[in-house]
Design a protein around this motif. Structure first.
Motif, PDB file in Angstrom:
ATOM      1  N   HIS A   1      -8.242   6.315  -7.655  1.00 22.64           N
ATOM      2  CA  HIS A   1      -9.406   5.645  -7.074  1.00 22.64           C
ATOM      3  C   HIS A   1      -9.740   4.435  -7.928  1.00 22.64           C
ATOM      4  N   CYS A   2     -10.668   3.632  -7.479  1.00 24.57           N
ATOM      5  CA  CYS A   2     -11.065   2.442  -8.241  1.00 24.57           C
ATOM      6  C   CYS A   2     -12.577   2.326  -8.290  1.00 24.57           C
TER       7      CYS A   2
ATOM      8  N   ASP B   1      -9.192   4.647  -2.976  1.00 20.76           N
ATOM      9  CA  ASP B   1      -8.265   3.671  -2.405  1.00 20.76           C
ATOM     10  C   ASP B   1      -6.803   4.094  -2.481  1.00 20.76           C
ATOM     11  N   HIS B   2      -6.500   5.211  -3.140  1.00 22.96           N
ATOM     12  CA  HIS B   2      -5.108   5.666  -3.264  1.00 22.96           C
ATOM     13  C   HIS B   2      -4.223   4.542  -3.802  1.00 22.96           C
ATOM     14  N   GLY B   3      -4.711   3.828  -4.820  1.00 27.33           N
ATOM     15  CA  GLY B   3      -3.996   2.667  -5.295  1.00 27.33           C
ATOM     16  C   GLY B   3      -3.653   2.678  -6.766  1.00 27.33           C
ATOM     17  N   SER B   4      -3.658   3.862  -7.391  1.00 24.05           N
ATOM     18  CA  SER B   4      -3.368   3.941  -8.817  1.00 24.05           C
ATOM     19  C   SER B   4      -2.938   5.367  -9.163  1.00 24.05           C
TER      20      SER B   4
ATOM     21  N   TRP C   1      -0.311   7.751  -2.409  1.00 23.43           N
ATOM     22  CA  TRP C   1      -0.413   6.375  -2.937  1.00 23.43           C
ATOM     23  C   TRP C   1      -0.206   5.436  -1.754  1.00 23.43           C
ATOM     24  N   ASP C   2      -1.273   4.761  -1.329  1.00 21.84           N
ATOM     25  CA  ASP C   2      -1.244   3.998  -0.077  1.00 21.84           C
ATOM     26  C   ASP C   2      -1.511   2.511  -0.227  1.00 21.84           C
ATOM     27  N   THR C   3      -2.117   2.077  -1.330  1.00 24.94           N
ATOM     28  CA  THR C   3      -2.346   0.653  -1.559  1.00 24.94           C
ATOM     29  C   THR C   3      -1.733   0.259  -2.900  1.00 24.94           C
ATOM     30  N   ASP C   4      -1.326  -1.023  -3.000  1.00 31.05           N
ATOM     31  CA  ASP C   4      -0.619  -1.473  -4.214  1.00 31.05           C
ATOM     32  C   ASP C   4       0.497  -0.490  -4.565  1.00 31.05           C
ATOM     33  N   VAL C   5       1.308  -0.191  -3.576  1.00 32.08           N
ATOM     34  CA  VAL C   5       2.328   0.860  -3.731  1.00 32.08           C
ATOM     35  C   VAL C   5       3.366   0.436  -4.769  1.00 32.08           C
TER      36      VAL C   5
END
Length: 319
Positions: A234-235, A248-251, A277-281
């Motif tokens: 998350h962020c 965000d599933h990005g880390s 993991w869905d963003t910034d894969v």
């Protein structure tokens, strides 16, 4: 020969998989890494044919597939979208997944007499009326698919104002009752619980320890209704409107969520676990590394016999 991993819970080890997204289609089929299952978003494969469905079938030849949806809108008072459910049923019949799931949320509604879709996962009020709607819709989905279904707890960024005349359930009471009444199982997203606990402090002024409130949440869910766990990153976002934590599933999975995952393993046992993991894969090896960490954590907890079922099995073996 295609590898067919066993996706059944086993003593001392939890099946671990990753979310299989478009950037990794080719790399995964080329490497065929050791994984127990793959998860895909159902709606990406509703077409009658085409390249995406062909790739999914290639993946299915090597791994069990879990279908995870984002568009059923189970909590919508407007009812389920019959077309959406038909497409899901057709995909289930074609792929024969090990699990099928969606969220405890709504996205559809009526506006000026027409059905509209929010293209987002919106929270539902935890009221008796909402519970009745959810139970009816989960039952409708299970009848149509002819198999059990799983419902995921939501990361939510707003709360409903409910009239004092209505009963408001806690989220854990609501989800447990949903599972008991409908016969579905729960997909427990550990990161979502933590995101909500952090936002409860910054957004809603609650003065509780986020980690302890998450442990209490997990402890309130009966082990027998949990069918899968999700882990993700998350962020933190800060702007003129304030601070918020976004799922965000990005880390990578953070240390606090790994701590909660160990608690969940001790509570629920060898439950299939997914890395999302869905963003910034990143490159595939990063996801495989996270999957390896999940496997190590679960083996450490389950191998030590911290889960009650593991302790019972060990005692029976010794006897």
């Amino acid at each position: 020969m295609p590898r067919q991993p066993n996706d059944s819970p086993r003593a001392g080890v939890a099946p671990v998989g990753i979310g299989w997204r478009h950037p990794h289609y080719g790399a995964l089929l080329e490497k065929l890494p050791v994984l127990d299952f793959l998860e895909v978003h159902s709606e990406n494969f509703f077409a009658l044919g085409g390249a995406a469905l062909a790739v999914l079938e290639q993946g299915r030849a090597h791994y069990p597939i879990s279908l995870h949806g984002v568009g059923l809108s189970l909590g919508a008072a407007a009812g389920l979208d019959a077309w959406h459910l038909d497409q899901l049923a057709r995909l289930v019949q074609r792929i024969d997944p090990v699990r099928v799931s969606d969220h405890a949320s709504f996205a559809r509604g009526a506006f000026h007499g027409k059905a509209v879709h929010a293209a987002d996962l919106l929270p539902i009020p935890f009221t008796t009326e909402s519970l009745d709607v959810m139970c009816a819709h989960v039952g409708q989905v299970q009848d149509r698919l002819q198999r059990p279904f799983m419902v995921e707890n939501l990361s939510a960024y707003l709360r409903w104002n409910v009239p004092d005349t209505e009963r408001v359930w806690s989220e854990t009471e609501f989800l447990t009752t949903l599972a008991r009444r409908s016969g579905c199982r729960l997909l427990v997203d550990v990161n979502n619980i933590y995101v909500n606990a952090l936002n409860a402090q910054t957004r809603f002024g609650e003065r509780t320890d986020p980690l302890q409130s998450c442990r209490d949440w997990l402890d309130a869910i009966p082990a027998d209704v949990v069918g899968e766990l999700h882990l993700a990153g998350h962020c933190h976002v800060s702007d003129e409107h304030g601070d918020i934590v976004v799922d965000d599933h990005g880390s990578r999975v953070c240390d606090a969520v790994w701590d909660l995952y160990r608690h969940a393993m001790a509570r629920f046992g060898a439950v299939p676990t997914l890395i999302e993991w869905d963003t910034d894969v990143p490159v595939l090896d990063v996801l495989l590394g996270e999957a390896g960490r999940a496997r190590s954590h679960s083996e450490a907890v389950l191998g030590a016999g911290l889960h009650p079922a593991a302790r019972t099995q060990r005692q029976e073996t010794l006897a």
